[in-house]
Scaffold this active site. Structure first.
Site, PDB file in Angstrom:
ATOM      1  N   GLU A 185       0.812  -1.219   0.000  1.00 14.15           N
ATOM      2  CA  GLU A 185       0.000   0.000   0.000  1.00 14.15           C
ATOM      3  C   GLU A 185       0.848   1.274   0.000  1.00 14.15           C
ATOM      4  O   GLU A 185       1.248   1.751   1.057  1.00 14.15           O
ATOM      5  CB  GLU A 185      -0.938   0.014   1.214  1.00 14.15           C
ATOM      6  CG  GLU A 185      -1.808   1.268   1.256  1.00 14.15           C
ATOM      7  CD  GLU A 185      -2.800   1.301   2.415  1.00 14.15           C
ATOM      8  OE1 GLU A 185      -2.825   0.369   3.225  1.00 14.15           O
ATOM      9  OE2 GLU A 185      -3.542   2.288   2.503  1.00 14.15           O
ATOM     10  N   LYS A 227      -2.395  -1.991  -3.231  1.00 10.42           N
ATOM     11  CA  LYS A 227      -3.465  -1.144  -2.668  1.00 10.42           C
ATOM     12  C   LYS A 227      -3.048   0.316  -2.767  1.00 10.42           C
ATOM     13  O   LYS A 227      -2.420   0.860  -1.861  1.00 10.42           O
ATOM     14  CB  LYS A 227      -3.728  -1.534  -1.212  1.00 10.42           C
ATOM     15  CG  LYS A 227      -4.703  -0.601  -0.496  1.00 10.42           C
ATOM     16  CD  LYS A 227      -5.215  -1.182   0.801  1.00 10.42           C
ATOM     17  CE  LYS A 227      -6.070  -0.170   1.532  1.00 10.42           C
ATOM     18  NZ  LYS A 227      -6.857  -0.775   2.611  1.00 10.42           N
TER      19      LYS A 227
END
Ligand code: 13P
Length: 346
Positions: A185, A227
């Site tokens: 992420e 992500k």
């Protein structure tokens, strides 16, 4: 050049789990707020953040009827991984029995990078291999690590981009060695007055560095999930890009940089309203087919409405679950480009 890659059973397991996390029509519920963050969320509804209240709230989310049709996995905070639901079943078992994959946030939050203007690096690599083994034993099948990049005032610096890309890759390689699928992420914060073109340039730069590092650390791309944030205007930019522009720009950037071997991209919501996050996902999927699944891993955009409906009252439990189901269903439809705003009224 060395050509080592993860192979055999472990690679197969990672690939299978990663694909299941981004299964068509489904996405991930990020319910991994750290203790200080969940306190902030509870403050907005006037509920005290005790361990029992946190458990009650998470139990409401995880037992909501039908959500397993739209939710493939849930990211938990460490405390929640060790807790049990109201019926005494440990949360990881409760989720697994519903066909929902449990995951765990493994980073330890942010710390300033010396020599920068308050840019941040993610902490948590020390002792990570040992913790991952414990989490896997407790039932987690995937992990999450959030790196944060800020735009504006000469930011980001090359140093901040390099440090964060390196951290993500070190974490991802350790996860895969432990048999856990890493959610990688790199969040580029929406805060700032920058325009969408600036966000596009920074996103491309950051993602390129992240994938360079992932390759350098021999991360199996088939066994991870990306992500990222969407490519948008800064939240205080006077000219806000519309939904179609955000969708087209985001997809264009990811096509340039994200290898097709990555099974899926599960966006974070990053402070977008619940409906806008759904509309963006829908518009991106309407531009498909894409080389990867385009999915969601929303925290606030899935939880804001159920949290407000619950308001700490037992009597609101079922209504809160219905509010979560509605958001999950709308985002499930957006996975196929089939969301329409009238679904909000139902
Ligand atoms: P938001 O969707 O609220 O940005 O949260 C997702 C997440 O997991 C951030 O790390």
């Amino acid at each position: 050049m060395e050509t080592y890659h993860l192979t055999g059973d472990i690679a197969e397991r990672l690939t299978t789990v990663a694909r299941a996390m981004v299964a068509p029509g489904k996405g991930i519920l990020a319910a991994d707020e750290s203790t200080p963050t969940i306190k902030k969320r509870f403050d907005t509804i006037g509920v005290e953040s005790t361990e029992e209240n946190r458990r009650t709230y998470r139990d409401i989310l995880f037992t909501a009827p039908e959500v397993q049709d739209y939710i493939s996995g849930v990211i938990l905070f460490e405390e929640t991984l060790g807790q049990a639901g109201m019926d005494g079943t440990p949360f990881p078992d409760l989720l697994t029995s519903r066909g929902i994959i449990p995951g765990i946030k493994v980073d330890k939050g942010l710390a300033p990078i010396p020599g920068t203007r308050e840019e941040k690096a993610t902490q948590g690599l020390d002792g990570l291999a040992k913790r991952l083994a414990v989490y896997r034993e407790a039932g987690a099948a995937f992990a999450k690590w959030r790196a944060v990049i800020t735009i504006g005032n000469h930011k980001p610096t090359q140093l901040a981009v390099d440090v964060n890309a390196h951290g993500l890759a070190r974490y991802a390689a350790l996860c895969q060695a432990a048999g856990l699928v890493p959610i990688v992420e790199p969040e580029i914060l929406m805060n700032g007055s920058h325009d969408i073109d600036t966000c596009e340039r920074v996103s491309e730069w950051v993602l390129r560095r992240v994938f360079e590092e992932l390759a350098h650390h021999k991360v199996l791309l088939e066994g991870m999930v990306l992500k990222p944030s969407m490519v948008t205007s800064g939240d205080t930019c006077p000219e806000q890009a519309d939904v179609e522009t955000v969708a087209a720009t985001t997809v264009a950037v990811f096509k340039r940089v994200v290898p097709a071997a990555v099974p899926g991209i599960a966006f974070l919501s990053g402070g977008q309203s619940s409906e806008l996050a759904t509309a963006h996902l829908n518009a991106m999927n309407r531009l498909g087919p894409h080389p990867w699944e385009l999915s969601f891993s929303y925290g606030r955009a899935l939880q804001e409405q159920p949290l407000n409906v619950w308001a700490g009252k037992d009597a609101n439990r079922e209504d809160a679950q219905a509010a979560l189901l509605k958001r999950a269903r709308c985002n499930g439809a957006a996975r196929f480009g089939k969301y329409s705003p009238d679904m909000e009224a139902k």
